[in-house]
Design a protein around this motif. Structure first.
Motif, PDB file in Angstrom:
ATOM      1  N   UNK A  48     -69.249 -48.854  -6.844  1.00  0.00           N
ATOM      2  CA  UNK A  48     -69.428 -48.061  -8.059  1.00  0.00           C
ATOM      3  C   UNK A  48     -69.470 -46.570  -7.725  1.00  0.00           C
ATOM      4  N   UNK A  49     -70.065 -46.213  -6.615  1.00  0.00           N
ATOM      5  CA  UNK A  49     -70.252 -44.813  -6.232  1.00  0.00           C
ATOM      6  C   UNK A  49     -68.943 -44.119  -5.849  1.00  0.00           C
ATOM      7  N   UNK A  50     -67.989 -44.844  -5.311  1.00  0.00           N
ATOM      8  CA  UNK A  50     -66.685 -44.281  -4.925  1.00  0.00           C
ATOM      9  C   UNK A  50     -65.712 -44.526  -6.077  1.00  0.00           C
ATOM     10  N   UNK A  51     -65.387 -43.502  -6.830  1.00  0.00           N
ATOM     11  CA  UNK A  51     -64.621 -43.682  -8.060  1.00  0.00           C
ATOM     12  C   UNK A  51     -63.245 -44.308  -7.851  1.00  0.00           C
ATOM     13  N   UNK A  72     -61.257 -35.478  -9.034  1.00  0.00           N
ATOM     14  CA  UNK A  72     -61.726 -34.126  -8.740  1.00  0.00           C
ATOM     15  C   UNK A  72     -63.044 -34.224  -7.982  1.00  0.00           C
ATOM     16  N   UNK A  73     -63.338 -33.188  -7.211  1.00  0.00           N
ATOM     17  CA  UNK A  73     -64.618 -33.122  -6.518  1.00  0.00           C
ATOM     18  C   UNK A  73     -64.667 -34.057  -5.329  1.00  0.00           C
ATOM     19  N   UNK A  74     -65.876 -34.435  -4.918  1.00  0.00           N
ATOM     20  CA  UNK A  74     -66.017 -35.333  -3.762  1.00  0.00           C
ATOM     21  C   UNK A  74     -65.473 -36.731  -4.080  1.00  0.00           C
ATOM     22  N   UNK A  75     -65.244 -37.524  -3.039  1.00  0.00           N
ATOM     23  CA  UNK A  75     -64.730 -38.885  -3.224  1.00  0.00           C
ATOM     24  C   UNK A  75     -65.715 -39.769  -3.966  1.00  0.00           C
ATOM     25  N   UNK A  76     -66.998 -39.519  -3.770  1.00  0.00           N
ATOM     26  CA  UNK A  76     -68.017 -40.333  -4.419  1.00  0.00           C
ATOM     27  C   UNK A  76     -69.310 -39.562  -4.529  1.00  0.00           C
ATOM     28  N   UNK A  77     -70.246 -40.136  -5.248  1.00  0.00           N
ATOM     29  CA  UNK A  77     -71.548 -39.508  -5.411  1.00  0.00           C
ATOM     30  C   UNK A  77     -71.543 -38.415  -6.461  1.00  0.00           C
ATOM     31  N   UNK A  78     -72.628 -37.641  -6.467  1.00  0.00           N
ATOM     32  CA  UNK A  78     -72.808 -36.584  -7.468  1.00  0.00           C
ATOM     33  C   UNK A  78     -71.596 -35.655  -7.519  1.00  0.00           C
ATOM     34  N   UNK A  97     -67.735 -38.555 -14.951  1.00  0.00           N
ATOM     35  CA  UNK A  97     -68.324 -37.770 -13.876  1.00  0.00           C
ATOM     36  C   UNK A  97     -69.635 -38.420 -13.445  1.00  0.00           C
ATOM     37  N   UNK A  98     -69.824 -38.549 -12.141  1.00  0.00           N
ATOM     38  CA  UNK A  98     -71.115 -39.014 -11.627  1.00  0.00           C
ATOM     39  C   UNK A  98     -72.053 -37.818 -11.651  1.00  0.00           C
ATOM     40  N   UNK A  99     -73.115 -37.927 -12.429  1.00  0.00           N
ATOM     41  CA  UNK A  99     -74.057 -36.816 -12.569  1.00  0.00           C
ATOM     42  C   UNK A  99     -75.254 -36.949 -11.630  1.00  0.00           C
TER      43      UNK A  99
END
Length: 182
Positions: A48-51, A72-78, A97-99
């Protein structure tokens, strides 16, 4: 003419009653589904954390395998984010977006649907003797619009089956003997 007048008054009365009832309907909507997956919590969490892993299990990716995705942004996480573009009416366009991401415990996301209000989803991960209990929750504010509030009454019936399919797809991914965290 009397018949038309009665029909008109009946319809007007119905609209007034529906409007009055809508004031008592909740504007907040919550959809929750839970499953226990026979897999270690770190493995389930990473799916779930790695989109980019969502393509393997998300119920909406299965509806339109042709949808276009951008990350966009990091591979996973916030702050990890992905955008989707689909001509399929059950998928549409939007972004997720993972917030917040607390390793092996919780992932919070914000979903923005084109032309709709934002939705918030939470994934809770709990280690149990049987495996990992995953709770998928979505919350939305339907506002004060009476039509949106009536629509909110149907959200569980519309999104709940998608959540169930998603959790089943996630189960199929993480319970494979060859499944490893990425």
């Amino acid at each position: 003419m009397q018949v038309l007048k009665k029909i008109g008054l009946t319809l007007l009365s119905l609209v007034v009653v529906l409007l009055i009832v809508s004031f008592f309907l909740p504007s907040k909507v919550t959809v929750v589904r839970t499953a226990v997956l026979k897999a270690p919590t770190p493995l389930v969490f990473e799916q779930v954390n790695m989109l980019q892993n969502w393509e393997k299990w998300s119920p909406w990716h299965k509806i339109d395998p042709q949808m276009l995705l951008s990350y966009e942004g990091p591979d996973g996480g916030k702050d990890a984010k992905y955008n989707w573009f689909s001509i399929h009416p059950n998928v549409g366009n939007g972004s997720l977006t993972i917030t917040e991401s607390v390793p092996n415990q919780r992932i919070d996301t914000k979903m923005q649907f084109e032309g709709e209000s934002d939705g918030l989803a939470y994934y809770l991960f709990e280690e149990t003797p049987e495996g990992t209990k995953v709770t998928w929750t979505m919350e939305a504010d339907m506002g004060s619009n009476p039509i949106n509030k009536y629509f909110g009454l149907m959200m569980d019936g519309m999104l709940g089956p998608d959540f169930e399919r998603g959790l089943e797809n996630l189960r199929n991914v993480v319970e494979q003997p060859t499944a490893v965290a990425r």
